[in-house]
Each structure stands twice: as C-alpha cells, then as structure tokens.
Design a protein around this motif. Structure first.
Motif, PDB file in Angstrom:
ATOM      1  N   ARG A 107     -10.274  -2.767   0.491  1.00 26.78           N
ATOM      2  CA  ARG A 107     -11.118  -2.299   1.619  1.00 26.78           C
ATOM      3  C   ARG A 107     -11.874  -1.132   1.331  1.00 26.78           C
ATOM      4  NH1 ARG A 107     -10.862  -4.788   6.799  1.00 26.78           N
ATOM      5  NH2 ARG A 107      -8.993  -6.050   6.853  1.00 26.78           N
ATOM      6  N   GLU A 148      -3.880  13.067  13.693  1.00 27.14           N
ATOM      7  CA  GLU A 148      -3.349  11.760  14.310  1.00 27.14           C
ATOM      8  C   GLU A 148      -3.907  10.545  13.448  1.00 27.14           C
ATOM      9  OE1 GLU A 148      -4.291  11.209  18.515  1.00 27.14           O
ATOM     10  OE2 GLU A 148      -3.904   9.087  18.140  1.00 27.14           O
ATOM     11  N   PHE A 149      -5.241  10.870  13.108  1.00 28.26           N
ATOM     12  CA  PHE A 149      -5.869   9.637  12.603  1.00 28.26           C
ATOM     13  C   PHE A 149      -5.921   9.622  10.911  1.00 28.26           C
ATOM     14  CE2 PHE A 149      -7.472  10.050  16.908  1.00 28.26           C
ATOM     15  CZ  PHE A 149      -7.476   8.444  17.119  1.00 28.26           C
ATOM     16  N   ARG A 203     -13.319   0.391   7.942  1.00 25.42           N
ATOM     17  CA  ARG A 203     -13.006   0.031   6.446  1.00 25.42           C
ATOM     18  C   ARG A 203     -13.369  -1.389   6.112  1.00 25.42           C
ATOM     19  NH1 ARG A 203      -9.185   2.634   8.993  1.00 25.42           N
ATOM     20  NH2 ARG A 203      -8.322   4.695   8.358  1.00 25.42           N
ATOM     21  N   ASN A 259      -2.338  -5.867   3.952  1.00 23.11           N
ATOM     22  CA  ASN A 259      -1.718  -4.466   3.541  1.00 23.11           C
ATOM     23  C   ASN A 259      -2.056  -3.713   4.601  1.00 23.11           C
ATOM     24  OD1 ASN A 259      -4.764  -3.461   3.334  1.00 23.11           O
ATOM     25  ND2 ASN A 259      -4.888  -5.094   1.593  1.00 23.11           N
ATOM     26  N   ILE A 272      -4.040  -2.019  10.023  1.00 22.14           N
ATOM     27  CA  ILE A 272      -4.616  -1.067  10.889  1.00 22.14           C
ATOM     28  C   ILE A 272      -6.059  -1.819  11.599  1.00 22.14           C
ATOM     29  CG2 ILE A 272      -6.031   1.279  10.886  1.00 22.14           C
ATOM     30  CD1 ILE A 272      -4.251   2.011   8.841  1.00 22.14           C
ATOM     31  N   GLU A 273      -6.930  -2.393  10.750  1.00 25.03           N
ATOM     32  CA  GLU A 273      -7.925  -3.021  11.292  1.00 25.03           C
ATOM     33  C   GLU A 273      -7.753  -3.968  12.267  1.00 25.03           C
ATOM     34  OE1 GLU A 273     -10.999  -1.920  10.540  1.00 25.03           O
ATOM     35  OE2 GLU A 273     -12.194  -3.353  11.569  1.00 25.03           O
ATOM     36  N   LYS A 279     -13.825  -4.909   4.601  1.00 29.58           N
ATOM     37  CA  LYS A 279     -13.130  -5.709   3.322  1.00 29.58           C
ATOM     38  C   LYS A 279     -14.197  -5.947   2.294  1.00 29.58           C
ATOM     39  CE  LYS A 279      -9.101  -8.296   3.022  1.00 29.58           C
ATOM     40  NZ  LYS A 279      -7.918  -8.613   3.639  1.00 29.58           N
ATOM     41  N   PRO A 291      -1.826   5.600  20.700  1.00 29.05           N
ATOM     42  CA  PRO A 291      -1.587   6.345  19.520  1.00 29.05           C
ATOM     43  C   PRO A 291      -1.053   5.575  18.583  1.00 29.05           C
ATOM     44  CG  PRO A 291      -1.066   7.487  21.406  1.00 29.05           C
ATOM     45  CD  PRO A 291      -0.988   6.324  22.147  1.00 29.05           C
ATOM     46  N   ARG A 292      -1.535   5.607  17.105  1.00 23.82           N
ATOM     47  CA  ARG A 292      -0.731   4.995  16.103  1.00 23.82           C
ATOM     48  C   ARG A 292       0.752   5.349  15.862  1.00 23.82           C
ATOM     49  NH1 ARG A 292      -3.760   6.538  11.326  1.00 23.82           N
ATOM     50  NH2 ARG A 292      -5.457   5.262  12.226  1.00 23.82           N
ATOM     51  N   GLU A 294      -3.623  -1.721  -5.875  1.00 23.51           N
ATOM     52  CA  GLU A 294      -3.861  -1.633  -4.424  1.00 23.51           C
ATOM     53  C   GLU A 294      -4.842  -0.664  -3.919  1.00 23.51           C
ATOM     54  OE1 GLU A 294      -2.721  -3.265  -1.728  1.00 23.51           O
ATOM     55  OE2 GLU A 294      -1.931  -4.738  -2.972  1.00 23.51           O
ATOM     56  N   VAL A 296      -4.754   8.111   7.660  1.00 17.74           N
ATOM     57  CA  VAL A 296      -3.942   7.126   7.322  1.00 17.74           C
ATOM     58  C   VAL A 296      -3.115   7.535   5.929  1.00 17.74           C
ATOM     59  CG1 VAL A 296      -3.970   4.632   6.537  1.00 17.74           C
ATOM     60  CG2 VAL A 296      -5.372   5.366   8.217  1.00 17.74           C
ATOM     61  N   HIS A 355      -8.283  -0.536  -2.705  1.00 19.44           N
ATOM     62  CA  HIS A 355      -8.926   0.192  -1.757  1.00 19.44           C
ATOM     63  C   HIS A 355      -9.848   1.631  -2.198  1.00 19.44           C
ATOM     64  CE1 HIS A 355      -6.899  -2.291   0.966  1.00 19.44           C
ATOM     65  NE2 HIS A 355      -5.580  -1.613   0.800  1.00 19.44           N
ATOM     66  N   ARG A 387     -14.691  -8.769   0.718  1.00 15.59           N
ATOM     67  CA  ARG A 387     -15.286  -9.909   1.133  1.00 15.59           C
ATOM     68  C   ARG A 387     -16.424  -9.999   2.441  1.00 15.59           C
ATOM     69  NH1 ARG A 387     -13.343 -14.801   0.160  1.00 15.59           N
ATOM     70  NH2 ARG A 387     -11.139 -13.972  -0.453  1.00 15.59           N
ATOM     71  N   GLU A 388     -16.550  -8.887   3.268  1.00  9.02           N
ATOM     72  CA  GLU A 388     -17.326  -8.674   4.321  1.00  9.02           C
ATOM     73  C   GLU A 388     -18.521  -8.484   3.620  1.00  9.02           C
ATOM     74  OE1 GLU A 388     -16.200  -6.648   8.270  1.00  9.02           O
ATOM     75  OE2 GLU A 388     -14.352  -6.143   7.010  1.00  9.02           O
ATOM     76  N   ASN A 400      -9.338 -11.048   9.577  1.00  9.25           N
ATOM     77  CA  ASN A 400      -9.250  -9.926   8.450  1.00  9.25           C
ATOM     78  C   ASN A 400      -8.400 -10.346   7.345  1.00  9.25           C
ATOM     79  OD1 ASN A 400     -10.201  -7.063   9.168  1.00  9.25           O
ATOM     80  ND2 ASN A 400      -9.502  -8.219  11.285  1.00  9.25           N
ATOM     81  N   LEU A 401      -7.741 -11.254   7.332  1.00  8.29           N
ATOM     82  CA  LEU A 401      -7.120 -11.911   6.096  1.00  8.29           C
ATOM     83  C   LEU A 401      -7.537 -13.106   5.514  1.00  8.29           C
ATOM     84  CD1 LEU A 401      -3.192 -11.518   7.228  1.00  8.29           C
ATOM     85  CD2 LEU A 401      -4.911  -9.777   6.107  1.00  8.29           C
ATOM     86  N   ASP A 402      -7.197 -13.443   4.336  1.00  9.02           N
ATOM     87  CA  ASP A 402      -7.798 -14.494   3.656  1.00  9.02           C
ATOM     88  C   ASP A 402      -7.070 -15.761   3.614  1.00  9.02           C
ATOM     89  OD1 ASP A 402      -9.968 -12.753   2.843  1.00  9.02           O
ATOM     90  OD2 ASP A 402      -8.683 -12.181   0.896  1.00  9.02           O
ATOM     91  N   LEU A 410      -4.074  -1.267   5.332  1.00  8.70           N
ATOM     92  CA  LEU A 410      -5.213  -1.112   5.860  1.00  8.70           C
ATOM     93  C   LEU A 410      -5.742  -2.441   6.803  1.00  8.70           C
ATOM     94  CD1 LEU A 410      -7.363   0.888   3.171  1.00  8.70           C
ATOM     95  CD2 LEU A 410      -5.943   1.865   5.053  1.00  8.70           C
ATOM     96  N   ASP A 411      -5.333  -3.495   6.283  1.00  2.08           N
ATOM     97  CA  ASP A 411      -5.710  -4.821   7.103  1.00  2.08           C
ATOM     98  C   ASP A 411      -5.029  -4.598   8.362  1.00  2.08           C
ATOM     99  OD1 ASP A 411      -6.956  -6.067   4.795  1.00  2.08           O
ATOM    100  OD2 ASP A 411      -5.177  -6.906   4.223  1.00  2.08           O
TER     101      ASP A 411
END
Lengths: 254, 85
Positions: free
Chosen positions: A130, A250-251, A168, B38, B43-44, A170, B58-59, A64, A253, A108, A172-173, B17-19, B40-41
C-alpha cells in the motif's frame, strides 16, 4: 557524536551482481524515520554521493515495509513545537544525489516513506503493498516535497486524491490509473526488476550517467524548492493547530 | 440492519481489498489476517466498512477484536446505540 553501539538500521550493500543498494532494514521500527534511522539514511546518501559514487543505487526496504515516514514521537514533538526533524533533508539529499536512484518499493510506503520514491528517478511498486500520502489523516499538511513531487509520480489528480483522502492505495489499485510509476509488479518481482534496470544503467559510462542525472534532476530540485516554500509555512501552521497533537495520537498507525 | 448484513458488508470490503479471495470462502470466525490481510489492509477494510455503515468507532476500541464475527458484533452494537438518520 560517536554512536558505535547503535544497531545498523540502514546499510550500504552490494548484491551479487555488484549493484549498490541502500538497504533500510529497521524491522523493529518498521522503517519509520526515527532520529537514528534518518541519521543513518542521510549518512548512507552522503557516503554514496561523496565517497563511493556509484552511478546507480537501488533503494530497498523490508519485504513488508519500504519506509514509513515520520515516527510518532517526532510528530507529536513537532505538534508540541519542541523538536525539529531531519526528514526534509532526506528528500533534498536524494534529489541532489549524483547517482540515479531506483526505488524498489516491495513493501508499503506511506507519508515520508513514499516521498523517498518521489525523490528517486525510477520507481517500482508492489501489487500487494500500500502507498499513501497519509499526512492529512493526522491533521497536518503534506511535507518532504509531497505537494509538488507526488503529482510527478502519480499524476496531479491521483495525487490530489491521495493527499486529500490520505487513503493508502493498494499497488494493484494503481495499475491502469495512468500513474508514472515505472512498474507495479507482484512483490517477488520488484527487487529483481529494479536490479535489472540498475544493471542496464551501470553498464553505461558513469561520467555520462552523472551528467545526465544532473540535467534531469534540475527540474526536480526546483520543484522541491517550490514545495518547501509552501510546505514549511503550512507545517508551521498545521502543527500548531491545538487539535493536531490529539489527532496524531489517535490516527497514527503503529 | 442485521448482523448477517453487516458481515456481508465486511466480506465485500475484504474481497475488494485482498487478492484472490471470494466472499463465500470467508469464514467469519476467522480473522482477516488468516486470509493474508496485513495491518494496512485491515485498516482499509474497517474504515471502508464504517463509512458504508455510517458509524465511527475509535481505532483503540477495536484493538482487542479477534475475528470478523466480533467485528460485526461491535459494529451492530454501535449502530444500535446511534440510530441512523
């Protein structure tokens, strides 16, 4: 500093075909560069550069997460002006390594984690994972060679987008966007393909491989020196912005 | 904007964003993780959707949300608090 009780977060392994791998497997810490993780990664790079000297090494992470970059505590510490990190040494050691580094990014890779790939020689990514140069989302400028090496990997304009937006992407992108990533594959095929490439390199005369590696790495070493000149100064400034600590908190992750 | 429209924006961003997932197959009572997203997905998807809806939350305030429906409720609540220009 004997740290015999520390769990192994980074190991040197040989797969069943004899390919040497650096395996980053700190599942609890998700392969972020904690002090211990960075120390073990640097130790593994030293071991393979100085003692075992294989001609090719596959760098792999967890399924992952390939690698996560600076850990929150260290980044907040930098913003408080009271710690230094070893992160910068990782890209330097990789670029200077005598072996060909194949980065197999099944999971990732963000921030400094992505810089491991940028400092490698051959790079594979997964469609499902990602990849991001997330520095700016935390209020400070990119580091570990990002400002010169990322454009080598993905092209200058995609690198700009990655650095300015901190998005971030992907895997695939990135397919079809003309990056220089060698392969962007379904996750399950990333490691087998990396091992296949490593096997092809391993069958060449190691002495000739090392010569070629030294020649091809020269340009990257210069790029990394250029990066450090600007990144160190930008870090000194951006980590000392009074707002940076709060933005990291805050940001970041987890 | 109605809650259904907000859900549709979230669904669109999940599809992007997903497959291998279609908007009509997404059940709002499920979480994105149920569809293979996941962290990160997620979050996006959330940040794309907030940009599109022109809201900022805010997250930390979204940490307890369990499914897509609750996320839509939170977005609608925020949109009602701060009317869009």
């Amino acid at each position: 500093m004997a740290k015999k009780t520390s769990p192994a977060l980074v190991s040197i392994e040989k797969d069943d075909r004899g390919v040497t791998c650096i395996s980053m497997h700190d599942a609890a810490g998700k392969n972020v560069f904690s002090e211990e993780f960075a120390a073990q990664l640097i130790a593994a790079l030293d071991e393979l550069s100085v003692r075992q000297t294989p001609s090719v090494v596959v760098l792999k992470g967890l399924p992952e997460v390939f690698a996560g970059g600076g850990d929150k505590k260290a980044l907040v510490g930098l913003a408080e002006g009271n710690v230094t990190t070893q992160d910068l040494v990782i890209s330097e050691k990789l670029v200077a390594a005598p072996f060909v580094a194949v980065a197999a990014m099944e999971g990732h890779a963000v921030g400094g984690g992505l810089m491991i790939a940028c400092a490698s020689d051959i790079v594979l990514a997964a469609e499902e994972s990602r990849y991001g140069a997330v520095f700016m989302s935390m209020g400070f400028t990119p580091g570990m060679g990002c400002t010169t090496l990322l454009s080598e990997l993905v092209g200058p304009f995609i690198a700009n987008e990655m650095m300015y937006t901190a998005k971030r992407f992907k895997g695939r992108e990135l397919v079809g966007r003309g990056t220089n990533v060698n392969y962007i594959l379904p996750r399950a095929r990333v490691l087998p393909k990396a091992v296949d490439i490593a096997l092809q390199i391993a069958e060449k005369n190691p002495k000739a491989v090392r010569l070629l590696k030294r020649a091809l790495a020269a340009r990257k070493k210069k790029l990394l020196i250029d990066a450090r000149l600007q990144e160190d100064l930008m870090h000194e400034l951006s980590f000392s912005f009074p707002e940076t600590k709060a933005i990291i908190k805050e940001f970041y992750v987890e | 904007m109605t809650k259904q429209e907000v859900i549709d924006v979230i669904k669109k961003n999940i599809v992007e964003n997903l497959d291998d997932i279609k908007a009509e197959d997404i059940d709002p009572m499920k979480s994105m993780a149920d569809y293979g997203a996941n962290s990160l997905d997620i979050i996006e998807v959330v940040s794309c959707t907030m940009r599109e809806l022109n809201i900022k939350i805010p997250r930390a305030e979204l940490a307890d949300i369990k499914n897509i429906d609750q996320l839509a409720d939170r977005f609608v609540q925020n949109m009602n608090q701060s009317p869009q220009a």
